[in-house]
Design a protein around this motif. Structure first.
Motif, PDB file in Angstrom:
ATOM      1  N   LEU A   1       0.827  -1.212   0.000  1.00 47.62           N
ATOM      2  CA  LEU A   1       0.000   0.000   0.000  1.00 47.62           C
ATOM      3  C   LEU A   1       0.858   1.257   0.000  1.00 47.62           C
ATOM      4  O   LEU A   1       0.544   2.245  -0.674  1.00 47.62           O
ATOM      5  CB  LEU A   1      -0.928  -0.011   1.218  1.00 47.62           C
ATOM      6  N   ILE A   2       1.944   1.242   0.769  1.00 46.74           N
ATOM      7  CA  ILE A   2       2.820   2.415   0.821  1.00 46.74           C
ATOM      8  C   ILE A   2       3.484   2.659  -0.535  1.00 46.74           C
ATOM      9  O   ILE A   2       3.573   3.792  -1.021  1.00 46.74           O
ATOM     10  CB  ILE A   2       3.885   2.226   1.922  1.00 46.74           C
ATOM     11  N   VAL A   3       3.939   1.581  -1.174  1.00 45.78           N
ATOM     12  CA  VAL A   3       4.604   1.713  -2.476  1.00 45.78           C
ATOM     13  C   VAL A   3       3.606   2.060  -3.574  1.00 45.78           C
ATOM     14  O   VAL A   3       3.959   2.683  -4.576  1.00 45.78           O
ATOM     15  CB  VAL A   3       5.358   0.407  -2.805  1.00 45.78           C
ATOM     16  N   GLY A   4       2.332   1.685  -3.381  1.00 49.13           N
ATOM     17  CA  GLY A   4       1.313   1.967  -4.385  1.00 49.13           C
ATOM     18  C   GLY A   4       1.139   0.872  -5.403  1.00 49.13           C
ATOM     19  O   GLY A   4       0.742   1.128  -6.552  1.00 49.13           O
ATOM     20  N   VAL A   5       1.423  -0.368  -5.013  1.00 53.01           N
ATOM     21  CA  VAL A   5       1.265  -1.497  -5.924  1.00 53.01           C
ATOM     22  C   VAL A   5      -0.224  -1.796  -6.113  1.00 53.01           C
ATOM     23  O   VAL A   5      -0.976  -1.831  -5.134  1.00 53.01           O
ATOM     24  CB  VAL A   5       1.996  -2.737  -5.366  1.00 53.01           C
ATOM     25  N   PRO A   6      -0.689  -2.022  -7.339  1.00 57.87           N
ATOM     26  CA  PRO A   6      -2.099  -2.394  -7.536  1.00 57.87           C
ATOM     27  C   PRO A   6      -2.419  -3.726  -6.872  1.00 57.87           C
ATOM     28  O   PRO A   6      -1.546  -4.585  -6.716  1.00 57.87           O
ATOM     29  CB  PRO A   6      -2.232  -2.478  -9.063  1.00 57.87           C
ATOM     30  N   LEU A   7      -3.686  -3.890  -6.485  1.00 58.85           N
ATOM     31  CA  LEU A   7      -4.172  -5.134  -5.881  1.00 58.85           C
ATOM     32  C   LEU A   7      -3.387  -5.493  -4.621  1.00 58.85           C
ATOM     33  O   LEU A   7      -3.055  -6.657  -4.376  1.00 58.85           O
ATOM     34  CB  LEU A   7      -4.094  -6.293  -6.888  1.00 58.85           C
ATOM     35  N   ALA A   8      -3.090  -4.490  -3.806  1.00 58.86           N
ATOM     36  CA  ALA A   8      -2.288  -4.736  -2.602  1.00 58.86           C
ATOM     37  C   ALA A   8      -3.028  -5.631  -1.612  1.00 58.86           C
ATOM     38  O   ALA A   8      -2.437  -6.544  -1.027  1.00 58.86           O
ATOM     39  CB  ALA A   8      -1.919  -3.404  -1.947  1.00 58.86           C
TER      40      ALA A   8
END
Length: 270
Positions: free
Chosen positions: A239-246
């Motif tokens: 979530l912090i990195v902004g990865v989709p489908l976290a």
């Protein structure tokens, strides 16, 4: 002086060695045959053994809350039913957490896939390959023709997949029933087994099964704790990195924690 012992003849020593080797080879052959027979029996009965094994694993996880409720005075059947229903609600909650984000980001995934295909096409037309548009179109047409010619195989695969899903649903229902009865009547199994096989052998069998139950339960609960911690920390990092489908990836990380080593690699690859 001590009398000198008569030396063992070489032929006698070789004969003893060959006899020992023969006995060992015979034992190894019998063990191999036994393993093959056991494997054949397990493969034939796997449809029955799989729900049984899954139910035992699930019962080891759910037994602590059932035991706590029973110690508080709740009868066995309501305690088992309450815990099984609670586990189903947790499972449904996990599905609800995974599916909506996945559906909501289908457009983003499709856009990313389209962009990826465009980059692949640019790479093919550039150095060092320097393919022409006609060559790329010919390759795409060849793949399309191959898929069309394999339509029967694809349809068969889809039917097989539907059958597998149906079998999985039936297995899930059977596992739920088995888990309920294991949680409800599990403590009565070992006394019944001891009475059935006799006091002398029953004591040893009861001790072995009790230790096996404790070991499996401790292992599964430990893996669940490890998977939960991994899912929380990895999900927060995604979530912090902004990865989709976290969130779905965090849930898959938790589920992968139940499979040592391999589960972590699979979740990381995804």
């Amino acid at each position: 002086m001590w009398p000198m012992s008569k030396p063992t003849e070489r032929s006698t020593a070789i004969g003893r060695g060959l006899a020992t080797l023969a006995r060992g080879s015979l034992a190894l052959a019998l063990i191999s045959v036994g393993v093959l027979i056991l494997g054949a029996i397990v493969s034939r009965l796997w449809v029955v053994l799989l729900p049984l094994l899954l139910a035992i694993v699930a019962a080891t996880v759910l037994w602590p809350p059932v035991g706590w409720l029973r110690r508080k005075g709740l009868p066995p059947a309501p305690a088992a039913l309450l815990v099984v229903l609670s586990a189903l609600l947790v499972l449904a909650g996990a599905v609800i957490v995974v599916v909506p984000p996945l559906v909501g980001q289908v457009d983003d995934i499709a856009t990313s896939a389209s962009d990826g295909l465009a980059r692949v096409q640019e790479w093919l037309t550039g150095p060092p390959l320097n393919l022409s548009e006609a060559q790329i179109n010919a390759g795409v047409q060849s793949i399309t023709d191959r898929l069309r010619s394999s339509a029967t195989s694809i349809a068969t695969g889809i039917i097989t997949g539907v059958s597998a899903v149906t079998s999985a649903l039936v297995t899930l229902v059977v596992v739920l029933f088995l888990v309920f009865f294991f949680l409800k009547d599990g403590p009565r199994f070992l006394p019944w087994l001891r009475r059935s096989v006799g006091a002398r052998a029953g004591v040893h069998i009861e001790a072995v099964l009790a230790r096996a139950w404790d070991t499996v339960g401790s292992f599964v609960r430990s893996q669940a704790a490890v998977g939960f911690i991994d899912g929380i920390l990895i999900g927060a990092g995604l979530l912090i990195v902004g990865v989709p489908l976290a969130i779905p990836l965090a849930v898959l990380t938790f589920l992968g924690g139940f499979v040592p080593i391999i589960g972590a690699f699979v979740a990381g690859a995804l």
